[in-house]
Design a protein around this motif. Structure first.
Motif: not given
Length: 294
Positions: A111-112, A115-116, A118-119, A173, A177
């Motif tokens: 999950g992390r 999220d990464t 996305l950046t 992602p 999310r």
């Protein structure tokens, strides 16, 4: 006599009018900023698209819209965006369901990582694909070592399928999310009751989980469709010269050949597509919200 007949504001109406005036004064500056940032460039692009060697006219519009390169780029852009969105919806739904309802060791780390992504900028994913599937990539080198002959896998990245694969990898992602957030709001009691009544996991997923998460799925899919429709970095970094989309064609016209009026026409079409897609999303989402409220 007439002064007595004129309507006067009651004591309760005066505070309401004052609040309305204050609201207008507070909202006016942000609206002016939005108009300056968003509307002014669009108006300049529209004005540039009517520029001709003899002054003003629509000859550039007829020339650009009637060209075969524009039609090919338009259909290729829409096709890649739709295919990438469909892939993101399928893969994103699968990942979200697994992360939310199938606990396994390392699920939090996955999950992390999502999220990464996305950046990160989109070209990093394309660069990773180049190291994997490029002419000197790891996959091609491994296949050549196994077979002893050069393979055609090196052409994968420069095809529409390679662009779609890169976009699915980067934009999934954006579907995962919102779905995870929607799944987190589901009452566990409903799932437990359905399972105790003998419902299979697939039935619970189709009858309880997905209907509740449908607005989040629609929002994520619409966002991905809008982003893929305007994606330029992935197409540029794949080096897919035969995959010419509308953003790539705008870049070619405006930067390479310095045809600013032609690029302005293409940019106007691109903006119209994005605004139409956004209006359709708002209309569909409003109807879905109304039906859910009823």
């Amino acid at each position: 006599m007439t002064a007595l007949l004129e309507p006067t504001a009651t004591p309760t109406e005066r505070p309401v009018r004052q609040r309305n005036r204050r609201a207008i004064l507070w909202t006016a500056p942000p609206v002016l900023v939005v108009l300056a940032i968003a509307c002014y460039p669009i108006l300049r692009v529209l004005a540039e698209s009517t520029t001709t060697p003899n002054g003003r006219g629509l000859s550039v519009w007829s020339q650009v819209l009637g060209s075969a390169s524009f039609r090919d780029a338009l259909w290729r852009t829409v096709g890649i965006a739709v295919a990438s969105t469909a892939g993101c919806l399928v893969l994103g739904t699968f990942l979200a369901v697994v992360l939310a309802f199938v606990p396994f060791p390392g699920s939090a780390v996955v999950g992390r990582l999502i999220d990464t992504v996305l950046t990160l900028p989109s070209f990093l994913v394309t660069l990773a694909f180049t190291f994997l599937y490029g002419s000197a990539g790891a996959v091609n080198a491994l296949l050549e070592r196994i077979t002893g002959n050069p393979t055609t896998i090196s052409n994968f990245l420069t095809t529409p399928l390679g662009v779609i694969a890169a976009e699915v990898t980067f934009f999934t992602p954006f579907v995962v999310r919102p779905l995870l957030a929607a799944f987190a709001q589901l009452p566990r009691e409903q799932l437990d009751v359905a399972a105790s009544l003998g419902a299979s996991p697939w039935r619970v997923l189709g009858r309880i989980v997905l209907p509740e998460a449908w607005p989040a799925l629609a929002a994520g899919g619409s966002l991905v469709l809008l982003l893929t429709l305007n994606e330029f970095g992935i197409v540029l970094f794949t080096g897919a010269k035969g995959v010419l989309t509308l953003p790539a064609l705008i870049y070619t016209r405006g930067i390479v050949t310095f045809d600013l009026p032609g690029a302005a026409v293409l940019a106007t079409v691109q903006v119209a597509l994005s605004l139409t897609l956004y209006a359709c999303y708002r209309l569909v989402f409003a109807r879905m919200t109304t039906r859910k409220g009823d």
